[in-house]
Design a protein around this motif. Structure first.
Motif, PDB file in Angstrom:
ATOM      1  N   ALA A  58       0.853  -1.190   0.000  1.00 21.01           N
ATOM      2  CA  ALA A  58       0.000   0.000   0.000  1.00 21.01           C
ATOM      3  C   ALA A  58       0.887   1.238   0.000  1.00 21.01           C
ATOM      4  O   ALA A  58       1.958   1.255   0.614  1.00 21.01           O
ATOM      5  CB  ALA A  58      -0.900   0.010   1.228  1.00 21.01           C
ATOM      6  N   TRP A  59       0.412   2.259  -0.696  1.00 19.30           N
ATOM      7  CA  TRP A  59       1.129   3.525  -0.715  1.00 19.30           C
ATOM      8  C   TRP A  59       0.870   4.298   0.571  1.00 19.30           C
ATOM      9  O   TRP A  59      -0.238   4.326   1.074  1.00 19.30           O
ATOM     10  CB  TRP A  59       0.703   4.372  -1.905  1.00 19.30           C
ATOM     11  N   GLU A  60       1.902   4.908   1.064  1.00 16.94           N
ATOM     12  CA  GLU A  60       1.822   5.777   2.234  1.00 16.94           C
ATOM     13  C   GLU A  60       0.954   6.991   1.889  1.00 16.94           C
ATOM     14  O   GLU A  60       1.054   7.544   0.793  1.00 16.94           O
ATOM     15  CB  GLU A  60       3.244   6.206   2.581  1.00 16.94           C
ATOM     16  N   GLN A  61       0.114   7.388   2.820  1.00 12.72           N
ATOM     17  CA  GLN A  61      -0.770   8.540   2.611  1.00 12.72           C
ATOM     18  C   GLN A  61      -0.127   9.790   3.227  1.00 12.72           C
ATOM     19  O   GLN A  61      -0.335  10.084   4.400  1.00 12.72           O
ATOM     20  CB  GLN A  61      -2.143   8.271   3.247  1.00 12.72           C
ATOM     21  N   ILE A  62       0.694  10.466   2.425  1.00 13.53           N
ATOM     22  CA  ILE A  62       1.336  11.706   2.885  1.00 13.53           C
ATOM     23  C   ILE A  62       1.252  12.756   1.786  1.00 13.53           C
ATOM     24  O   ILE A  62       0.985  12.441   0.631  1.00 13.53           O
ATOM     25  CB  ILE A  62       2.824  11.490   3.256  1.00 13.53           C
ATOM     26  N   ASP A  63       1.537  13.978   2.163  1.00 14.97           N
ATOM     27  CA  ASP A  63       1.712  15.043   1.189  1.00 14.97           C
ATOM     28  C   ASP A  63       3.213  15.113   0.912  1.00 14.97           C
ATOM     29  O   ASP A  63       3.991  15.504   1.803  1.00 14.97           O
ATOM     30  CB  ASP A  63       1.210  16.367   1.773  1.00 14.97           C
ATOM     31  N   PRO A  64       3.647  14.717  -0.283  1.00 18.48           N
ATOM     32  CA  PRO A  64       5.082  14.692  -0.573  1.00 18.48           C
ATOM     33  C   PRO A  64       5.767  16.040  -0.399  1.00 18.48           C
ATOM     34  O   PRO A  64       6.925  16.086   0.020  1.00 18.48           O
ATOM     35  CB  PRO A  64       5.141  14.233  -2.037  1.00 18.48           C
ATOM     36  N   VAL A  65       5.065  17.115  -0.671  1.00 12.70           N
ATOM     37  CA  VAL A  65       5.657  18.452  -0.513  1.00 12.70           C
ATOM     38  C   VAL A  65       5.902  18.727   0.967  1.00 12.70           C
ATOM     39  O   VAL A  65       6.979  19.163   1.365  1.00 12.70           O
ATOM     40  CB  VAL A  65       4.753  19.530  -1.156  1.00 12.70           C
ATOM     41  N   ALA A  67       6.138  16.520   3.397  1.00 12.38           N
ATOM     42  CA  ALA A  67       7.084  15.550   3.948  1.00 12.38           C
ATOM     43  C   ALA A  67       8.496  15.754   3.401  1.00 12.38           C
ATOM     44  O   ALA A  67       9.466  15.283   3.998  1.00 12.38           O
ATOM     45  CB  ALA A  67       6.619  14.132   3.651  1.00 12.38           C
ATOM     46  N   GLY A  68       8.595  16.417   2.260  1.00 10.42           N
ATOM     47  CA  GLY A  68       9.915  16.636   1.671  1.00 10.42           C
ATOM     48  C   GLY A  68      10.481  15.392   1.012  1.00 10.42           C
ATOM     49  O   GLY A  68      11.686  15.288   0.802  1.00 10.42           O
ATOM     50  N   ARG A  69       9.623  14.445   0.691  1.00  6.10           N
ATOM     51  CA  ARG A  69      10.053  13.206   0.040  1.00  6.10           C
ATOM     52  C   ARG A  69       8.842  12.566  -0.623  1.00  6.10           C
ATOM     53  O   ARG A  69       7.705  12.858  -0.261  1.00  6.10           O
ATOM     54  CB  ARG A  69      10.669  12.231   1.040  1.00  6.10           C
ATOM     55  N   PRO A  70       9.088  11.687  -1.568  1.00  6.26           N
ATOM     56  CA  PRO A  70       7.958  11.001  -2.197  1.00  6.26           C
ATOM     57  C   PRO A  70       7.295  10.020  -1.232  1.00  6.26           C
ATOM     58  O   PRO A  70       7.920   9.580  -0.252  1.00  6.26           O
ATOM     59  CB  PRO A  70       8.578  10.254  -3.373  1.00  6.26           C
TER      60      PRO A  70
END
Length: 109
Positions: A58-65, A67-70
């Motif tokens: 499963a893909w992690e549910q974050i905001d990449p911006v 979090a500073g990472r994909p």
């Protein structure tokens, strides 16, 4: 339904790494460090295990911006996968132990 997987040394190494923390989501870089395998070896194994029903992803549910990472893709053994992995590793250990036992050969007199 769990599908059999051809258990090579590399597959067993990945399964053993996942079994170290069976209830923890593990991501690719973490598993590369744990196994010593590069992405070109690790990800095809994870894909095969996922296709066989041994691993879920499963893909992690974050905001990449923010979090500073994909986002990371996390992997975890399914209940059936953990059971199958344990059985495969146990069978391999038995096979290796048997292969290491000295054999007694009868020499002609």
């Amino acid at each position: 339904m769990i599908t059999p997987v051809r258990t090579t040394t590399a597959v067993v190494t990945v399964l053993a790494a996942l079994l170290e923390q069976p209830d923890t989501d593990r991501y690719g870089t973490d598993l590369m460090r744990a196994t010593g395998y590069p992405s070109g070896t690790l990800y095809p194994i994870l894909h095969r295990l996922q296709k066989a029903g041994w691993v879920e992803a499963a893909w992690e549910q974050i905001d990449p911006v923010a979090a500073g990472r994909p986002a990371r893709r996390y992997y975890r053994l399914t209940a059936d996968g953990a059971e199958a992995a344990t059985a495969e590793i146990t069978a391999l250990r038995r096979q290796l132990a048997k292969a290491q036992q000295p054999t007694t050969k009868v020499r002609p007199a």
